[in-house]
Design an enzyme around this catalytic site. Structure first.
Site, PDB file in Angstrom:
ATOM      1  N   ASP A 137       0.847  -1.201   0.000  1.00  0.00           N
ATOM      2  CA  ASP A 137       0.000   0.000   0.000  1.00  0.00           C
ATOM      3  C   ASP A 137       0.879   1.247   0.000  1.00  0.00           C
ATOM      4  O   ASP A 137       1.992   1.241  -0.531  1.00  0.00           O
ATOM      5  CB  ASP A 137      -0.920  -0.059   1.240  1.00  0.00           C
ATOM      6  CG  ASP A 137      -2.255   0.619   0.997  1.00  0.00           C
ATOM      7  OD1 ASP A 137      -2.274   1.860   0.940  1.00  0.00           O
ATOM      8  OD2 ASP A 137      -3.270  -0.089   0.846  1.00  0.00           O
ATOM      9  N   HIS A 191      -3.454   5.963   4.009  1.00  0.00           N
ATOM     10  CA  HIS A 191      -4.270   4.870   3.473  1.00  0.00           C
ATOM     11  C   HIS A 191      -3.810   3.509   3.993  1.00  0.00           C
ATOM     12  O   HIS A 191      -4.611   2.713   4.518  1.00  0.00           O
ATOM     13  CB  HIS A 191      -4.187   4.931   1.942  1.00  0.00           C
ATOM     14  CG  HIS A 191      -5.096   4.009   1.205  1.00  0.00           C
ATOM     15  ND1 HIS A 191      -4.689   2.761   0.769  1.00  0.00           N
ATOM     16  CD2 HIS A 191      -6.379   4.152   0.793  1.00  0.00           C
ATOM     17  CE1 HIS A 191      -5.693   2.182   0.117  1.00  0.00           C
ATOM     18  NE2 HIS A 191      -6.729   3.011   0.117  1.00  0.00           N
ATOM     19  N   SER A 350     -11.340  -0.121  -0.244  1.00  0.00           N
ATOM     20  CA  SER A 350     -10.034  -0.298   0.397  1.00  0.00           C
ATOM     21  C   SER A 350     -10.178  -0.746   1.834  1.00  0.00           C
ATOM     22  O   SER A 350      -9.292  -1.403   2.379  1.00  0.00           O
ATOM     23  CB  SER A 350      -9.249   1.020   0.395  1.00  0.00           C
ATOM     24  OG  SER A 350      -8.807   1.347  -0.882  1.00  0.00           O
TER      25      SER A 350
END
Ligand SMILES: [Ca+2]
Ligand SMILES: [Ca+2]
Length: 410
Positions: A137, A191, A350
């Site tokens: 990621d 994220h 996600s």
């Protein structure tokens, strides 16, 4: 630049093998072996980076000033050994979205954990212990109070400026940053930290309840601070995860309409017994009509995950497909660890994928001898049915998945 190291032999999908065979006569020119991007792929191509598939099954990453120089010099010089080549491509994290209607259904911050009935699994002492989950990621805040103790430590590597384990990377102790080619993993967007907390935040030092809080997280960064990365770095991270012994890989990114190289890498992980969990994407589109990768691949060791809401509707932003998306999981107003502030809500597929990654870790932990196929079956055959336009028509239920795998694996 040579990034990590060669993909091992035998990773190529049959279609690629076909190309290899076709080029075996030696009369194919370098130009003919270069797969130019289709019209939809062109804007994703990285102009000065290339992926080379060799006849012996290896995949390497090369740089050149431009396509012409690459074909006329590198490929022509090595034409005998090269099967085919293509541009490297851009990939992106799936940026968080908002869904006010779905969010209005939320009454409790841990609604997702409750929905999949994971508390019943934890109550049985099943916490993911012994399982390594790679989060490929934007990086991870590895000092976050709820993550610091969850991060994998490479037992064969030490902080000394030397590549102790001989894998080509110096001091890769707690993951690696393939975008910047350095061992210090940070998180430029938050994220990856949010995804990691859903997979396996500690239940101490904060409010987040990681699904597999006994598992270890391997943080692999391949994105810049804009949440963009290259396919070659993603492939390097996938192979690194395999080498470190990950059983589950979370991929909450994609967006590429092209490239066979990524598919070859994911398919290759099947032989190593690794499950790859992929987010379906946040465009609210049918992937049958507008395929994106890796979400639209159908490899047997891949699960593609859409997002569901507290009242068991499909989130309006979630990509879907009755063939290409396997399952939905909570992905609306998900509370998890973050960079700044240190905790927050986010919406997106996600967030749904790491619920499944964490659930897979619980299954592998409970039945270490289970195969990828058995874990995938357990997840997909034990869903709670609902109005979800995905292959199983169901939402993740880890309590039932654990009960399922107990009937399949002793
Ligand atoms: Ca090393
Ligand atoms: Ca070292």
């Amino acid at each position: 630049m040579f990034v990590y190291r060669l993909v091992q032999a035998g990773l190529l999908i049959p279609m690629l093998a076909f190309i290899v065979n076709c080029s075996g006569s030696g009369d194919t020119t370098a130009e003919e072996k270069f797969q130019s991007p289709s019209s939809t792929c062109g804007s994703f191509a990285i102009k000065n980076k290339f992926i080379v598939h060799w006849k012996n099954g290896d995949m390497t990453f090369e740089s050149a000033v431009d396509r012409e120089k690459f074909v006329n010099e590198f490929m022509t010089e090595n034409n005998e050994e090269i099967a085919w080549a293509e541009h490297d491509y851009k990939l992106k994290q799936f940026n968080p979205v908002t869904s006010p209607i779905a969010s209005s259904e939320v009454t409790e911050f841990d609604w997702g954990q409750q929905k999949i009935q994971v508390e019943d699994v934890w109550a049985r002492g099943i916490d993911g212990s012994g399982v390594l989950v790679a989060v490929i990621d934007s990086g991870v805040d590895i000092d976050h109070p709820q993550l610091a103790n969850q991060i994998y430590r490479n037992p064969r590597e030490f902080e000394n400026g030397i590549d102790d384990d001989g894998n080509g990377l110096i001091d890769d102790i707690s993951g690696y940053d393939f975008e910047r080619d350095r061992p210090q993993v940070t998180d430029g967007t938050g994220h990856g930290t949010h995804v990691s907390g859903i997979v396996g935040a500690s239940h101490s030092n904060g409010n987040i309840k990681g699904i597999a809080y006994g598992a270890k997280i391997l943080p692999l960064d391949f994105m810049n601070s804009e949440g963009e990365g290259s396919l070659s770095d993603a492939v390097s991270a996938l192979n690194y995860a395999a080498d470190q012994g990950a059983r589950v890989i979370n991929a909450s990114w994609g967006g590429a309409p092209c490239s066979e190289s990524l598919g070859a890498a994911i398919n290759g992980l099947n032989q190593k017994g690794i499950l790859v969990v992929v987010a379906s994407g946040n465009n609210g589109q049918n992937l049958d009509v507008r395929p994106e990768f890796p979400a639209a691949y159908t490899y047997s060791n891949q699960i593609t995950v859409g997002a569901s809401s507290p009242n068991d509707f499909t989130a309006d932003f979630s990509n879907y497909s009755g063939a290409l998306v396997d399952i939905v999981a909570p992905g609306v107003s998900i509370y998890s660890t973050y960079t700044f502030p240190s905790e927050r809500y986010l919406d997106g597929t996600s967030m749904a994928a790491p619920f499944v990654s964490g659930a897979a870790a619980l299954l592998f932990s409970h039945r270490p001898s289970a195969t990828v196929q058995q874990v995938k079956e357990a997840l997909l055959f034990s869903v709670d049915s609902g109005p979800f336009p995905v292959a199983t028509r169901g939402r993740l239920n880890i309590k039932k998945a654990i009960e399922y795998i107990e009937t399949v694996v002793q």
